[in-house]
Motif scaffolding. Structure first.
Motif, PDB file in Angstrom:
ATOM      1  N   THR A   1     -14.736  33.485 -15.767  1.00  0.00           N
ATOM      2  CA  THR A   1     -13.882  33.516 -14.892  1.00  0.00           C
ATOM      3  C   THR A   1     -12.369  33.056 -15.974  1.00  0.00           C
ATOM      4  N   PRO A   2     -11.547  33.949 -15.993  1.00  0.00           N
ATOM      5  CA  PRO A   2     -10.256  33.371 -16.926  1.00  0.00           C
ATOM      6  C   PRO A   2      -9.545  32.274 -16.147  1.00  0.00           C
ATOM      7  N   VAL A   3      -9.122  31.076 -16.523  1.00  0.00           N
ATOM      8  CA  VAL A   3      -8.502  30.412 -15.895  1.00  0.00           C
ATOM      9  C   VAL A   3      -7.348  29.683 -16.642  1.00  0.00           C
ATOM     10  N   ASP A   4      -6.158  29.888 -16.270  1.00  0.00           N
ATOM     11  CA  ASP A   4      -4.748  29.154 -17.102  1.00  0.00           C
ATOM     12  C   ASP A   4      -4.264  28.274 -16.031  1.00  0.00           C
TER      13      ASP A   4
ATOM     14  N   VAL B   1      -4.645  31.400  -4.275  1.00  0.00           N
ATOM     15  CA  VAL B   1      -5.896  31.251  -5.139  1.00  0.00           C
ATOM     16  C   VAL B   1      -6.620  32.286  -4.539  1.00  0.00           C
ATOM     17  N   PRO B   2      -7.437  33.230  -5.700  1.00  0.00           N
ATOM     18  CA  PRO B   2      -8.244  34.058  -5.348  1.00  0.00           C
ATOM     19  C   PRO B   2      -9.851  33.623  -5.120  1.00  0.00           C
ATOM     20  N   LEU B   3      -9.746  32.304  -5.763  1.00  0.00           N
ATOM     21  CA  LEU B   3     -11.237  31.794  -5.729  1.00  0.00           C
ATOM     22  C   LEU B   3     -11.126  30.200  -5.727  1.00  0.00           C
ATOM     23  N   VAL B   4     -12.381  29.702  -5.204  1.00  0.00           N
ATOM     24  CA  VAL B   4     -12.383  28.268  -4.717  1.00  0.00           C
ATOM     25  C   VAL B   4     -13.399  27.616  -5.154  1.00  0.00           C
ATOM     26  N   VAL B   5     -13.414  26.615  -5.903  1.00  0.00           N
ATOM     27  CA  VAL B   5     -14.473  25.944  -6.341  1.00  0.00           C
ATOM     28  C   VAL B   5     -14.507  24.497  -5.649  1.00  0.00           C
ATOM     29  N   PHE B   6     -15.749  24.151  -4.766  1.00  0.00           N
ATOM     30  CA  PHE B   6     -15.986  22.810  -4.392  1.00  0.00           C
ATOM     31  C   PHE B   6     -16.952  21.992  -5.269  1.00  0.00           C
TER      32      PHE B   6
ATOM     33  N   ALA C   1       0.859  -1.292   0.016  1.00  0.00           N
ATOM     34  CA  ALA C   1       0.087  -0.054   0.020  1.00  0.00           C
ATOM     35  C   ALA C   1       0.743   1.166  -0.029  1.00  0.00           C
ATOM     36  N   ARG C   2       1.988   1.350   0.721  1.00  0.00           N
ATOM     37  CA  ARG C   2       3.022   2.502   0.778  1.00  0.00           C
ATOM     38  C   ARG C   2       3.454   2.685  -0.558  1.00  0.00           C
ATOM     39  N   VAL C   3       3.708   1.725  -1.351  1.00  0.00           N
ATOM     40  CA  VAL C   3       4.162   1.689  -2.767  1.00  0.00           C
ATOM     41  C   VAL C   3       3.121   2.547  -3.569  1.00  0.00           C
ATOM     42  N   LEU C   4       1.828   2.227  -3.497  1.00  0.00           N
ATOM     43  CA  LEU C   4       0.714   2.920  -4.335  1.00  0.00           C
ATOM     44  C   LEU C   4       0.858   4.282  -3.660  1.00  0.00           C
ATOM     45  N   TRP C   5       0.806   4.328  -2.399  1.00  0.00           N
ATOM     46  CA  TRP C   5       0.717   5.671  -1.952  1.00  0.00           C
ATOM     47  C   TRP C   5       1.712   6.672  -2.233  1.00  0.00           C
ATOM     48  N   ASP C   6       2.849   6.377  -2.267  1.00  0.00           N
ATOM     49  CA  ASP C   6       4.061   7.067  -2.684  1.00  0.00           C
ATOM     50  C   ASP C   6       3.954   7.436  -4.120  1.00  0.00           C
ATOM     51  N   PHE C   7       3.519   6.567  -5.024  1.00  0.00           N
ATOM     52  CA  PHE C   7       3.241   6.889  -6.425  1.00  0.00           C
ATOM     53  C   PHE C   7       2.135   7.700  -6.782  1.00  0.00           C
ATOM     54  N   GLN C   8       1.229   7.594  -6.192  1.00  0.00           N
ATOM     55  CA  GLN C   8       0.079   8.595  -6.371  1.00  0.00           C
ATOM     56  C   GLN C   8       0.271  10.208  -6.013  1.00  0.00           C
ATOM     57  N   ARG C   9       1.424  10.275  -4.986  1.00  0.00           N
ATOM     58  CA  ARG C   9       1.748  11.743  -4.482  1.00  0.00           C
ATOM     59  C   ARG C   9       2.677  12.171  -5.744  1.00  0.00           C
ATOM     60  N   MET C  10       2.213  13.499  -6.261  1.00  0.00           N
ATOM     61  CA  MET C  10       2.872  14.102  -7.543  1.00  0.00           C
ATOM     62  C   MET C  10       3.988  14.834  -7.055  1.00  0.00           C
ATOM     63  N   GLY C  11       3.982  15.226  -5.814  1.00  0.00           N
ATOM     64  CA  GLY C  11       5.388  16.064  -5.383  1.00  0.00           C
ATOM     65  C   GLY C  11       5.463  17.403  -6.001  1.00  0.00           C
ATOM     66  N   HIS C  12       4.269  18.066  -6.263  1.00  0.00           N
ATOM     67  CA  HIS C  12       4.059  19.307  -6.718  1.00  0.00           C
ATOM     68  C   HIS C  12       4.407  20.316  -5.534  1.00  0.00           C
ATOM     69  N   GLU C  13       4.993  21.287  -5.898  1.00  0.00           N
ATOM     70  CA  GLU C  13       4.913  22.388  -4.851  1.00  0.00           C
ATOM     71  C   GLU C  13       3.979  23.396  -5.213  1.00  0.00           C
ATOM     72  N   PRO C  14       3.210  23.723  -3.846  1.00  0.00           N
ATOM     73  CA  PRO C  14       1.973  24.654  -4.292  1.00  0.00           C
ATOM     74  C   PRO C  14       2.220  25.977  -4.574  1.00  0.00           C
ATOM     75  N   ARG C  15       1.768  26.567  -5.561  1.00  0.00           N
ATOM     76  CA  ARG C  15       2.028  27.802  -6.124  1.00  0.00           C
ATOM     77  C   ARG C  15       0.712  28.763  -6.416  1.00  0.00           C
ATOM     78  N   ALA C  16       0.821  29.935  -6.723  1.00  0.00           N
ATOM     79  CA  ALA C  16      -0.203  30.815  -7.061  1.00  0.00           C
ATOM     80  C   ALA C  16      -0.782  30.263  -8.547  1.00  0.00           C
ATOM     81  N   CYS C  17      -2.014  30.167  -8.432  1.00  0.00           N
ATOM     82  CA  CYS C  17      -2.811  29.664  -9.507  1.00  0.00           C
ATOM     83  C   CYS C  17      -4.329  30.532  -9.580  1.00  0.00           C
ATOM     84  N   SER C  18      -4.799  30.409 -10.940  1.00  0.00           N
ATOM     85  CA  SER C  18      -6.083  31.212 -11.278  1.00  0.00           C
ATOM     86  C   SER C  18      -7.268  30.871 -10.135  1.00  0.00           C
ATOM     87  N   VAL C  19      -7.340  29.674  -9.947  1.00  0.00           N
ATOM     88  CA  VAL C  19      -8.475  28.983  -8.872  1.00  0.00           C
ATOM     89  C   VAL C  19      -7.916  27.850  -8.264  1.00  0.00           C
TER      90      VAL C  19
END
Length: 222
Positions: free
Chosen positions: A116-119, A52-57, A10-28
């Motif tokens: 809402t412009p989203v890039d 982010v200035p806006l959130v969609v749930f 399960a830990r192998v699958l868990w580690d694989f699923q994590r993308m390792g992205h560093e959060p940064r400013a985005c449109s939404v």
């Protein structure tokens, strides 16, 4: 019973699923509906950090969430985020989506309807579904760039927080199965799945962690 070998796989699958992205400013920010209110917590934190200035749930209900989120996943996420200090006018609710593909498509369409412009999108999911969410979003919203985020927990801590370790392992197996099957069905882009991941996935399937698998059509059927 979950064995030590099961946890290792399960830990192998868990580690694989994590993308390792560093959060940064985005449109939404888009928080994908599920049984886990931690998605709302992470999304709220990203908003408070000014990323982010806006959130969609996005999310309706499912058999897993109907009892604990009777008003719908997106609505409960919104309520949680407001409790955590996110202004109500900074949150949009998409209440119809019942799977990850609909989460992405309906959120995309809602933002387009509002003009809402989203890039770029900060895509917030459960930790064990980052890669699946990313592959789906890349397929269905190709004009946007995606940065993945989730709760910064390891597998044992997350399983304890959910309170149902078997559900977590079932979900891990199901998420990898979709990465293997769904590109051919047009639901997501194809991402490489390394041999150690497929080996761990097959072992967990053989051990009976199959509660979140999707049916495979018989040959000659759609």
């Amino acid at each position: 019973m979950i064995t030590a070998r099961d946890w290792e796989d399960a830990r192998v699958l868990w580690d694989f699923q994590r993308m390792g992205h560093e959060p940064r400013a985005c449109s939404v920010g888009v928080g994908l509906g599920s049984h886990d209110l931690g998605v709302a917590d992470v999304t709220a934190e990203l908003y408070r950090r000014g990323l982010v200035p806006l959130v969609v749930f996005t999310g309706a209900t499912s058999p897993t969430t109907r009892a604990r989120m009777p008003r719908g996943e997106a609505v409960h996420y919104r309520e949680r985020a407001v409790e955590l200090g996110v202004p109500e006018d900074a949150i949009l609710v998409e209440p119809r989506a019942r799977n990850t593909g609909e989460n992405i498509r309906f959120s995309r369409d809602l933002l387009a309807e509002r003009g809402t412009p989203v890039d770029s999108v900060l895509l917030v999911s459960k930790p064990y579904e980052e890669r699946r969410a990313y592959a789906t979003a890349r397929k269905l919203w190709p004009a946007a760039e995606f940065v993945c985020a989730s709760a910064p927990l390891d597998l044992p801590a997350y399983a304890e927080s959910v309170g149902d370790p078997r559900l977590v392992l079932d979900m891990l197996v199901g998420a990898v199965q979709r990465l293997l099957l769904y590109p051919a069905r047009g639901f997501m882009i194809e991402l490489p799945v390394p041999l150690p991941v497929t080996t761990a996935y097959e072992r967990l399937r053989e051990r009976g962690f199959v509660g979140r698998l999707v049916a495979i059509p018989a040959p000659g059927t759609s």
